[in-house]
Design an enzyme around this catalytic site. Structure first.
Site, PDB file in Angstrom:
ATOM      1  N   CYS A 159      51.971   6.115 -20.259  1.00 27.81           N
ATOM      2  CA  CYS A 159      52.724   5.156 -21.375  1.00 27.81           C
ATOM      3  C   CYS A 159      54.135   5.275 -21.387  1.00 27.81           C
ATOM      4  O   CYS A 159      54.996   4.287 -21.744  1.00 27.81           O
ATOM      5  CB  CYS A 159      52.260   5.379 -23.048  1.00 27.81           C
ATOM      6  SG  CYS A 159      53.003   6.913 -23.634  1.00 27.81           S
ATOM      7  N   ASP A 160      54.806   6.499 -20.804  1.00 30.80           N
ATOM      8  CA  ASP A 160      56.271   6.764 -20.594  1.00 30.80           C
ATOM      9  C   ASP A 160      56.884   5.622 -19.517  1.00 30.80           C
ATOM     10  O   ASP A 160      58.097   5.249 -19.918  1.00 30.80           O
ATOM     11  CB  ASP A 160      56.616   8.044 -20.039  1.00 30.80           C
ATOM     12  CG  ASP A 160      55.855   9.273 -20.497  1.00 30.80           C
ATOM     13  OD1 ASP A 160      54.467   8.886 -21.116  1.00 30.80           O
ATOM     14  OD2 ASP A 160      56.064  10.379 -20.420  1.00 30.80           O
ATOM     15  N   ALA A 161      55.985   5.390 -18.914  1.00 27.89           N
ATOM     16  CA  ALA A 161      56.363   4.415 -17.876  1.00 27.89           C
ATOM     17  C   ALA A 161      56.867   2.984 -18.376  1.00 27.89           C
ATOM     18  O   ALA A 161      57.708   2.402 -17.783  1.00 27.89           O
ATOM     19  CB  ALA A 161      55.088   3.993 -16.891  1.00 27.89           C
ATOM     20  N   PHE A 163      58.731   2.643 -20.618  1.00 27.58           N
ATOM     21  CA  PHE A 163      60.418   2.539 -20.955  1.00 27.58           C
ATOM     22  C   PHE A 163      61.056   2.913 -19.559  1.00 27.58           C
ATOM     23  O   PHE A 163      62.164   2.213 -19.661  1.00 27.58           O
ATOM     24  CB  PHE A 163      60.359   4.000 -21.801  1.00 27.58           C
ATOM     25  CG  PHE A 163      62.047   4.320 -21.920  1.00 27.58           C
ATOM     26  CD1 PHE A 163      62.846   3.837 -23.131  1.00 27.58           C
ATOM     27  CD2 PHE A 163      62.931   4.827 -21.136  1.00 27.58           C
ATOM     28  CE1 PHE A 163      63.919   3.869 -23.384  1.00 27.58           C
ATOM     29  CE2 PHE A 163      64.354   5.118 -21.426  1.00 27.58           C
ATOM     30  CZ  PHE A 163      64.792   4.618 -22.433  1.00 27.58           C
TER      31      PHE A 163
END
Length: 371
Positions: A159-161, A163
């Site tokens: 999920c960081d990807a 951003f």
């Protein structure tokens, strides 16, 4: 006696209200942002995972761009833009080495912003070349992160990807109106959404490894900063995409849904803790999650996407908590170190991406103070 009681009650009410509004005092907001920005510039992180072009610094630069815009507008001070330009020039505005990995294109976001200001094509050529290559040669791997198979990082499988990479394609589309960027953004983002978004909990898993895991209290594992990354990324996408763009509706609806869910998970101390559904297991404040979430919520209210009456108390409490984590010299504490899941945090811990989140949120708070 009744009159005295009434006077005391009114005084206490006034004191509480006055304290709440001091949180949004323009001078105070700007002052604490300057302390934090200046401390970070004077104390650069030179660790192994902190190359100029690393994702950690990309998040810092994004906050610094907003801060530079504010100081140039308010004080005719371009020193922060000059700091950003020096970093870009000494790296020839390149992006990271890994062709597909989202973390290695994240630094393209502030470089695109610098190009939009200065118009020098050298600032945008490397990130555009990388994005063009990825769009024309999309990764052909399943969306199943496996650290034993590094090629699974070629897509946005964590999920960081969301951003790191999507705002690059949104900004390039806004600049060029080249539909290839938008089509790629929509296709890959929705694939990650379908893979990692728990529609029942209305939260994002960090990656597939957490699908079956539970916290100590039996709740599912949803990482605070991970969902902060997603909300911050959505705020960046919405700022880039034209309002008339049809596909914008998906991102706006997701933003409102996720923001509403996350706002309800704020802890009494004003922070969002490392674990969203089991904060008691991670009781320490956590400023990187809190910073990205306050940024997104404040942006949403400023843009009329979120209800002011419902969200302002949450934003006020969150910003006050962030300010409370700043030392007198400007060091921001309680930043969870690099990781992928909830971890213990202490006040002495700091990180450049936490500072980036603080500056992003502070600039949106400053806009509120102007209103």
């Amino acid at each position: 006696m009744r009159k005295l009681f009434l006077l005391i009650s009114l005084f206490l009410l006034y004191a509480v209200e006055a304290d709440a509004w001091r949180v949004f005092d323009k001078v105070a907001v700007k002052s604490v942002m300057k302390r934090v920005a200046d401390w970070q510039i004077a104390n650069p992180n030179k660790g192994a995972e902190h190359d100029d072009l690393d994702w950690t610094h990309a998040a810092l630069y994004m906050g610094m761009v907003d801060w530079a815009e504010l100081t140039e507008k308010e004080d005719a001070d371009d020193s922060y833009f000059q700091w950003l330009l020096r970093i870009g020039k000494r790296n020839h505005f390149q992006v990271g080495k890994w062709m597909y990995h989202a973390d290695f294109i994240a630094v393209g976001q502030p470089f695109i912003d610098l190009y939009s200001k200065y118009g020098n094509k050298k600032m945008i050529a490397p990130v555009m070349a990388r994005a063009n290559w990825v769009v024309e040669n999309p990764a052909e791997v399943a969306l199943e992160l496996d650290y034993g198979k590094l090629e699974t990082l070629d897509r946005w499988s964590w999920c960081d990807a969301l951003f790191m990479a999507p705002p690059v394609y949104a900004k390039l589309y806004a600049l060029t109106k080249d539909k290839r960027y938008l089509d790629f953004l929509n296709k890959e983002y929705k694939a990650t959404y379908d893979h990692l978004y728990d529609k029942e909990e209305q939260l994002f898993y960090r990656d597939r490894r957490y699908f079956g895991k539970r916290e100590a209290n039996g709740k599912k594992v949803f990482w605070g900063r991970g969902n902060g990354w997603v909300l911050g990324g959505l705020a960046e996408i919405l700022q880039a995409l034209p309002r008339e763009e049809f596909s914008r509706a998906f991102y706006q609806e997701l933003f409102v849904e996720l923001a509403t869910r996350v706002a309800g998970l704020q802890s009494p101390d004003g922070y969002w803790h490392a674990s969203l559904l089991d904060p008691s297991s991670y009781p320490s404040p956590e400023t990187s999650a809190t910073g990205f979430i306050v940024y997104a919520l404040a942006y949403g209210v400023n843009e009329g996407l979120l209800d002011k009456k419902a969200f302002m108390p949450v934003i006020k409490k969150g910003w006050k908590a962030l300010v409370d984590a700043v030392e007198p010299d400007g060091k921001l504490g309680y930043v969870q170190p690099i990781g992928a899941d909830p971890r213990k945090v202490t006040r002495d811990m700091t990180e450049v991406y936490g500072v980036g989140a603080f500056l992003l949120s502070g600039c949106q708070i400053y806009k509120m103070s102007e209103k």
